[in-house]
Scaffold this motif. Structure first.
Motif: not given
Length: 260
Positions: A53-59
């Motif tokens: 998985d390629l994920l982005v975790i925001g603030p």
């Protein structure tokens, strides 16, 4: 279990920190604490089912407590302030308290990149090399305006975080950077995701977390050193963001964890 990895020179302008998280055998009974974090991170992880998985975790504006789970491999790239907006292609304010698939943000398939990262195995350097190539290609598309805005956001974040030696008020930062206060606030929320005041709150709480972990002072001294008016101000703000007081947190009296 986590370990920091040296940021490659090719990524030093985009990434401030690289961390490898690996299964540590803690089991489901041990809580996993996600701290408040004004930063945005890019994650590549593999699952027990053999998927990548390629994920982005925001603030994250508040701490969350989860039941621990084992992942075979997880690499986290913490993006520098001002880098997330041109790299991801969306205002970071849209990612606050969210986890999003990179494919969703890049408006196209990331299957080939995910496959290449899976082929790299669990070698952080190989994964970073392949991921770095993709990020470099993406960031090359940014305009001169994107670069200028990113530099302003980074300078403001460093001043608000106290990295320049003290935390400056927003009007003073705006004057020093030769922009209007309104313009700076808009750029900051677009590029970091949070208003400056909320960014400062998170920075102060993280300072308490750092100082509390190696505490050689009383809590009143920790409060003043972390930028609070007094100990009660620190305790109230810490509780709002962490769910418990500093004393309870460092004593291990945490909120009940829930499934991620």
């Amino acid at each position: 279990m986590s370990a920091e990895v040296t940021v490659p020179e090719s990524l030093s302008g985009l990434v401030s920190e690289v961390t490898v998280l690996a299964a540590d055998g803690r089991g489901p009974g041990q809580p996993l604490v996600h701290l408040p974090d004004a930063g945005t991170s890019l994650i590549f992880r593999t699952t027990l089912a053999g998927r990548g998985d390629l994920l982005v975790i925001g603030p994250r504006t508040r701490a969350s407590y989860h039941v621990g789970k084992d992942l075979p491999f997880c690499l986290r790239l913490r993006l520098r302030p001002g880098a997330a907006r041109p790299l991801l292609g969306v205002p970071v304010s849209e990612l606050v308290d969210r986890v999003a698939g990179l494919e969703e943000l890049w408006d196209g398939s990331t299957a080939a990149l995910t496959g290449a990262l899976m082929e790299a195995g669990r070698d952080p350097r190989r994964v970073l090399a392949r991921l770095g190539t993709a990020l470099a290609e993406r960031i090359e598309r940014r305009s001169a305006g994107d670069e200028t805005r990113g530099e302003l956001v980074r300078a403001a974040a460093e001043a608000l975080d106290g990295r320049t030696g003290r935390r400056e008020p927003v009007p003073a930062i705006a004057r020093r950077l030769a922009v209007s206060e309104r313009h700076l606030r808009g750029l900051f929320e677009d590029g970091v995701g949070l208003p400056p005041k909320r960014f400062e709150r998170i920075a102060r709480v993280r300072e308490v977390l750092a100082r509390g972990g190696r505490r050689r002072q009383g809590w009143a001294q920790v409060a003043v050193a972390s930028g609070y008016y007094d100990q009660s101000h620190m305790a109230a703000e810490f509780r709002r963001l962490m769910g418990v007081t500093p004393v309870a947190f460092f004593a291990g009296r945490l909120p009940a964890p829930h499934t991620c």
